[in-house]
Write an enzyme that holds these catalytic residues in place. Sequence first.
Site, mmCIF file in Angstrom:
data_model
loop_
_atom_site.group_PDB
_atom_site.id
_atom_site.type_symbol
_atom_site.label_atom_id
_atom_site.label_comp_id
_atom_site.label_asym_id
_atom_site.label_seq_id
_atom_site.Cartn_x
_atom_site.Cartn_y
_atom_site.Cartn_z
ATOM 1 N N ASP A 1 -51.186 87.282 -118.318
ATOM 2 C CA ASP A 1 -50.398 86.437 -117.824
ATOM 3 C C ASP A 1 -50.883 85.827 -116.861
ATOM 4 O O ASP A 1 -51.927 86.007 -116.284
ATOM 5 C CB ASP A 1 -48.997 86.990 -117.455
ATOM 6 C CG ASP A 1 -47.864 87.137 -118.513
ATOM 7 O OD1 ASP A 1 -48.177 86.561 -119.691
ATOM 8 O OD2 ASP A 1 -46.913 87.896 -118.345
ATOM 9 N N LYS B 1 -47.448 81.583 -118.677
ATOM 10 C CA LYS B 1 -46.334 80.471 -118.484
ATOM 11 C C LYS B 1 -45.566 80.650 -117.130
ATOM 12 O O LYS B 1 -45.297 81.650 -117.045
ATOM 13 C CB LYS B 1 -45.323 80.635 -119.839
ATOM 14 C CG LYS B 1 -44.594 81.613 -120.058
ATOM 15 C CD LYS B 1 -43.904 81.703 -121.269
ATOM 16 C CE LYS B 1 -43.371 83.146 -121.520
ATOM 17 N NZ LYS B 1 -42.555 83.644 -120.606
ATOM 18 N N MET C 1 -38.896 84.773 -107.802
ATOM 19 C CA MET C 1 -38.776 83.363 -108.396
ATOM 20 C C MET C 1 -37.592 82.595 -107.781
ATOM 21 O O MET C 1 -36.797 81.836 -108.310
ATOM 22 C CB MET C 1 -38.501 83.417 -110.257
ATOM 23 C CG MET C 1 -39.594 84.051 -110.821
ATOM 24 S SD MET C 1 -39.182 84.371 -112.323
ATOM 25 C CE MET C 1 -38.353 85.885 -112.279
HETATM 26 N N1 SAH Z 1 -43.149 91.345 -113.047
HETATM 27 C C1 SAH Z 1 -43.596 91.002 -111.790
HETATM 28 C C2 SAH Z 1 -42.507 89.820 -111.471
HETATM 29 C C3 SAH Z 1 -42.739 88.523 -112.412
HETATM 30 S S1 SAH Z 1 -41.736 87.208 -112.113
HETATM 31 C C4 SAH Z 1 -43.441 92.079 -110.627
HETATM 32 O O1 SAH Z 1 -43.148 93.018 -110.896
HETATM 33 O O2 SAH Z 1 -44.041 91.748 -109.679
HETATM 34 C C5 SAH Z 1 -42.818 86.282 -111.304
HETATM 35 C C6 SAH Z 1 -42.460 86.192 -109.967
HETATM 36 O O3 SAH Z 1 -42.796 87.477 -109.080
HETATM 37 C C7 SAH Z 1 -42.888 84.983 -108.935
HETATM 38 O O4 SAH Z 1 -42.264 83.791 -109.069
HETATM 39 C C8 SAH Z 1 -42.666 85.593 -107.437
HETATM 40 O O5 SAH Z 1 -41.361 85.612 -106.936
HETATM 41 C C9 SAH Z 1 -43.015 87.224 -107.847
HETATM 42 N N2 SAH Z 1 -44.760 87.423 -107.501
HETATM 43 C C10 SAH Z 1 -45.199 88.001 -108.326
HETATM 44 N N3 SAH Z 1 -46.656 88.297 -108.144
HETATM 45 C C11 SAH Z 1 -46.599 87.579 -106.697
HETATM 46 C C12 SAH Z 1 -47.460 87.602 -105.379
HETATM 47 N N4 SAH Z 1 -48.763 88.036 -105.583
HETATM 48 N N5 SAH Z 1 -47.002 86.969 -104.151
HETATM 49 C C13 SAH Z 1 -45.478 86.676 -104.027
HETATM 50 N N6 SAH Z 1 -44.711 86.810 -105.115
HETATM 51 C C14 SAH Z 1 -45.209 87.089 -106.312
#
Ligand code: SAH
Length: 283
Positions: A50, A71, A186
């Site tokens: 991803d 995406k 998000m």
């Molecule tokens: N599965 C992922 C989340 C996916 S949804 C997890 O467990 O972290 C994607 C959202 O995760 C982004 O919009 C943001 O809100 C957050 N996110 C993921 N990586 C990030 C990062 N390095 N820094 C800040 N927010 C992050």
Amino acid sequence: MSDSLPLPLTAWPELRPGWVWLCGAGPGDPGLLTLHGLNALRQADVVVYDALVSEDILSWAGNADLIYAGKRGGKPSAKQRDISLHLVELARAGKRVLRLKGGDPFVFGRGGEEAQTLVQHGVPIRIIPGISAGIGGLAYAGIPVTHRDVNQSVTFVTGHDQTGDTPGSLDWNAIAQGSQVIVIYMGMKHIAQITQRLMEAGRSASEPLAFVTSATLKQQNVVESTVGTAVDDAKAAGVEPPAIICIGRSVLMRQVLDWQSFEAGAAPRNLDPLDRGRPAESA
Ligand code: SAH
């Protein structure tokens, strides 16, 4: 292939042809990948990854084919089905498939949906959890997601649902009243609406809030704000996704626990941020 991992070779699971392993890559810093994740990368024929998976992590994939399935929010959901069915095809072609997702695959990552489709099509899977941005990303900002003096619960919320709106099923009153700390994934698109609803439900405009962008990466940035000023502060600071948002007094702990500042030469301080700057009691 697992020869340099710190356990005998036989102790590591084998990624077999026709299987799909769904794996969390962590929030960004490659060092936050798990050893099971590394073991998987070294065995995979195909890695389907991803948008938020780092290049460093992909570079550990040996000779695997790398397929980008990224995406970003708001795209048609049909694409999710395509990704899942592509995984099914690869498995049926006898590939050892690694599905790499940012953070943890089962936290707001649609990993559950992909796993379900695979299982429905008779494809065997393994799940490798990862460090989620809402926990590890905040830790890199010096914000403990729980602290005994702040919260006995924490709520993880997504800022939008499949349609791109704030999730209609969320009971913001209950969240505002029931959870001292709220962590929002998000959340940037609807931050104005979210903070407004929380204030209407009784959260104070002066309550601490932090935006952590690109958490755990070199370009990590933290903007400290409040529920009432979040929208203006985010705009002024140019906060861009990916951002994790934390609401609650645990944000104050950053005043003493911003450990990355020590690497930049700052000295540890004897303060109790929860007491608004009074020195902490000596142990
Ligand atoms: N599965 C992922 C989340 C996916 S949804 C997890 O467990 O972290 C994607 C959202 O995760 C982004 O919009 C943001 O809100 C957050 N996110 C993921 N990586 C990030 C990062 N390095 N820094 C800040 N927010 C992050």
